[in-house]
Write a protein that holds these residues in place. Structure first.
Motif, PDB file in Angstrom:
ATOM      1  N   ARG A   5      30.044  36.775  38.589  1.00 19.87           N
ATOM      2  CA  ARG A   5      30.529  37.836  39.389  1.00 19.87           C
ATOM      3  C   ARG A   5      31.285  38.912  38.666  1.00 19.87           C
ATOM      4  O   ARG A   5      32.043  38.648  37.653  1.00 19.87           O
ATOM      5  N   VAL A   6      31.070  40.256  38.926  1.00 17.28           N
ATOM      6  CA  VAL A   6      31.537  41.301  38.179  1.00 17.28           C
ATOM      7  C   VAL A   6      32.286  42.263  39.250  1.00 17.28           C
ATOM      8  O   VAL A   6      31.878  42.625  40.203  1.00 17.28           O
ATOM      9  N   ALA A   7      33.666  42.669  38.811  1.00 17.70           N
ATOM     10  CA  ALA A   7      34.298  43.723  39.513  1.00 17.70           C
ATOM     11  C   ALA A   7      34.123  44.937  38.713  1.00 17.70           C
ATOM     12  O   ALA A   7      34.322  45.071  37.534  1.00 17.70           O
ATOM     13  N   ILE A   8      33.632  45.922  39.352  1.00 15.96           N
ATOM     14  CA  ILE A   8      33.706  47.314  38.787  1.00 15.96           C
ATOM     15  C   ILE A   8      34.968  48.086  39.485  1.00 15.96           C
ATOM     16  O   ILE A   8      35.067  48.318  40.576  1.00 15.96           O
ATOM     17  N   ALA A  35      28.088  41.566  42.165  1.00 16.17           N
ATOM     18  CA  ALA A  35      29.025  42.873  41.693  1.00 16.17           C
ATOM     19  C   ALA A  35      29.711  43.761  42.948  1.00 16.17           C
ATOM     20  O   ALA A  35      28.896  43.878  44.033  1.00 16.17           O
ATOM     21  N   GLU A  36      30.893  43.885  42.730  1.00 17.02           N
ATOM     22  CA  GLU A  36      31.626  44.851  43.889  1.00 17.02           C
ATOM     23  C   GLU A  36      32.613  45.482  43.299  1.00 17.02           C
ATOM     24  O   GLU A  36      33.062  45.494  42.146  1.00 17.02           O
ATOM     25  N   ALA A  37      32.859  46.664  43.875  1.00 17.21           N
ATOM     26  CA  ALA A  37      33.676  47.752  43.447  1.00 17.21           C
ATOM     27  C   ALA A  37      35.141  47.390  44.060  1.00 17.21           C
ATOM     28  O   ALA A  37      35.244  46.973  45.141  1.00 17.21           O
ATOM     29  N   VAL A  38      36.048  47.287  43.027  1.00 17.86           N
ATOM     30  CA  VAL A  38      37.486  46.848  43.438  1.00 17.86           C
ATOM     31  C   VAL A  38      38.480  47.822  43.017  1.00 17.86           C
ATOM     32  O   VAL A  38      38.503  48.374  41.640  1.00 17.86           O
ATOM     33  N   ALA A  39      39.357  48.444  43.946  1.00 13.84           N
ATOM     34  CA  ALA A  39      40.478  49.296  43.565  1.00 13.84           C
ATOM     35  C   ALA A  39      41.383  48.324  42.438  1.00 13.84           C
ATOM     36  O   ALA A  39      41.688  47.310  42.889  1.00 13.84           O
ATOM     37  N   TRP A  40      41.852  48.917  41.265  1.00 10.39           N
ATOM     38  CA  TRP A  40      42.671  48.295  40.521  1.00 10.39           C
ATOM     39  C   TRP A  40      44.037  47.770  41.063  1.00 10.39           C
ATOM     40  O   TRP A  40      44.538  46.712  40.712  1.00 10.39           O
ATOM     41  N   ASP A  41      44.476  48.747  42.144  1.00  3.57           N
ATOM     42  CA  ASP A  41      45.666  48.233  42.814  1.00  3.57           C
ATOM     43  C   ASP A  41      45.593  47.664  43.924  1.00  3.57           C
ATOM     44  O   ASP A  41      46.569  47.725  44.665  1.00  3.57           O
ATOM     45  N   VAL A  54      34.904  45.560  34.739  1.00  4.42           N
ATOM     46  CA  VAL A  54      34.714  46.727  34.220  1.00  4.42           C
ATOM     47  C   VAL A  54      35.436  47.835  34.627  1.00  4.42           C
ATOM     48  O   VAL A  54      35.188  48.195  35.975  1.00  4.42           O
ATOM     49  N   ILE A  55      36.428  48.601  33.925  1.00  2.00           N
ATOM     50  CA  ILE A  55      36.982  49.591  34.461  1.00  2.00           C
ATOM     51  C   ILE A  55      36.149  50.966  34.449  1.00  2.00           C
ATOM     52  O   ILE A  55      35.340  51.009  33.398  1.00  2.00           O
ATOM     53  N   ALA A 290      28.665  39.856  31.184  1.00  2.00           N
ATOM     54  CA  ALA A 290      28.805  38.934  32.400  1.00  2.00           C
ATOM     55  C   ALA A 290      28.457  37.444  32.253  1.00  2.00           C
ATOM     56  O   ALA A 290      29.081  36.520  32.506  1.00  2.00           O
ATOM     57  N   ARG A 291      27.031  37.509  31.806  1.00  2.00           N
ATOM     58  CA  ARG A 291      26.532  36.273  31.731  1.00  2.00           C
ATOM     59  C   ARG A 291      26.969  35.387  30.535  1.00  2.00           C
ATOM     60  O   ARG A 291      27.199  34.117  30.867  1.00  2.00           O
TER      61      ARG A 291
END
Length: 295
Positions: A5-8, A35-41, A54-55, A290-291
Motif C-alpha cells: 500500500r502506497v500513499a502519494i 496506491a492512493e493520493a492522501v493530503a498530508w494534513d 511518497v511526498i 514499496a515491495r
C-alpha cells in the motif's frame, strides 16, 4: 507478502493542480500496488497502514513549516517516508546552499541576512542587479529581482521580510538565466530526464506570487558539465539514504559554467507528463521500494 500500500502525499492544492498525480497513481496500480493520493494534513489518516508514503505535491508546506516538519517526523516513525524526514527538514530552508558551497559544489553566490541583522544598500550592490528571496519559500513566492541602481528597493524588500521574522537570501542576478534554467531530475540517484524553463523573474522590482513557476518548458539534454554539477550536489548531501527523487535546478554564470540554484528534495514538480520514460522510471522505483517495505 500482501499487496503493498502506497500513499502519494499531496495537499488540497495538489489534489486540484498536480497533473502528474493521476499518472503516478495509474503507474503504481498497473504494477499491482494499492496506491492512493492522501493530503498530508488530512484528518483521521492512519499513516502506519501504508507501507510507503511518497511526498509529491505538498505545495502548502512552506506556509506551515513547523506543522509539516512535525508531520514528517511523526509519519516516518510509523511508515517508510520518501524522501526521508531528515532530508526534508534539511532541504526546507534554502540556507542549505551555503552548506553545499562549503562542500565544494558550484553554487550561485549567496548571502543570508537573519532577522535582527542590519542591511544597507552596499549589501545589494552588484553590477547586474540582485535577487532577494526568503530562505523558506516555494515557487518563487515573495521573490523579486532588482536592476542596478535599485538597491533602495531591494533593501525595502529585504527589510519587510526580516520584519516578519524571516531570513533573507541575496544573490547576484545571473544574466544568462534568460537562456533558461535547467531542471535535472534524478530517480534513485540516477539521472532520469531534464527540462529547460524560461525566466521566472521577468519583470524587475515586482513581487508576483501568481506567476507561473515553470514557464516555457522544453526538453533539455544536459551537458557533461551540468551533469557533473548536479551529481556533485547530490553527492554532497548530508548522510542519509539516497533520495528516491530529486530535482537539481541549475543556471549558467557569466562564464557559461553551471551553478546550483536550488536542490529540490521535498515536493519538486518532476514534469512526468512530458516523458513516458521518466514516469515509468519513477513508478518502478516507488514500486520496488514499496515491495521491500511490505515484506
Amino acid at each position: 507478502m500482501g499487496t503493498a500500500r502506497v500513499a502519494i502525499v499531496t495537499s488540497d492544492m495538489g489534489l486540484i493542480h498536480d497533473i502528474d498525480l493521476p499518472l503516478v497513481l495509474a503507474g503504481l496500480r498497473a504494477r499491482g500496488l494499492e496506491a492512493e493520493a492522501v493530503a498530508w494534513d488530512a484528518d483521521s489518516v492512519v499513516w502506519g497502514d501504508y507501507h510507503l508514503a511518497v511526498i509529491r505535491s505538498t505545495w502548502d508546506y512552506a506556509d506551515r513549516l513547523d506543522e509539516f516538519l512535525t508531520w514528517a517526523d511523526t509519519t516516518a516513525r510509523v511508515t517508510h517516508l520518501a524522501n526521508p524526514a531528515s532530508l526534508v527538514r534539511w532541504n526546507s530552508d534554502k540556507r542549505y546552499l551555503l552548506e553545499l558551497a562549503g562542500r565544494g559544489v558550484p553554487v550561485v553566490p549567496t548571502r543570508v541576512l537573519e532577522p535582527g541583522d542590519s542591511c544597507h544598500e552596499s549589501d545589494f550592490a552588484h553590477p547586474h542587479g540582485v535577487v532577494v528571496k526568503p530562505a523558506v519559500s516555494v515557487a518563487a513566492r515573495d521573490t523579486a529581482r532588482y536592476e542596478p541602481g535599485r538597491a533602495t528597493d531591494a533593501v525595502a524588500h529585504a527589510r519587510a521580510l526580516l520584519a516578519q521574522g524571516r531570513a533573507v537570501m541575496v544573490q547576484p542576478y545571473l544574466r544568462r538565466i534568460a537562456e533558461g534554467e535547467r531542471a535535472l531530475v534524478f530517480v534513485g540517484g540516477s539521472f532520469s530526464h531534464a527540462l529547460r524553463k524560461g525566466e521566472v523573474l521577468t519583470e524587475p522590482g515586482v513581487i508576483d506570487n501568481s506567476r507561473a513557476p515553470h514557464p516555457d518548458l522544453v526538453q533539455h539534454r544536459p551537458t557533461e558539465a551540468e551533469l557533473r554539477t548536479a551529481t556533485a550536489a547530490l553527492a554532497a548531501l548530508p548522510a542519509a539514504p539516497t533520495p528516491l527523487y530529486a530535482r537539481v535546478d541549475l543556471a549558467l554564470d557569466d562564464t557559461g559554467s553551471p551553478v546550483l540554484m536550488e536542490l529540490e528534495l521535498i515536493e519538486p514538480y518532476l514534469f512526468l507528463h512530458t516523458t513516458a520514460a521518466g514516469l515509468e522510471g519513477l513508478a518502478e522505483a516507488v514500486a520496488a521500494q514499496a515491495r521491500l517495505t511490505a515484506r
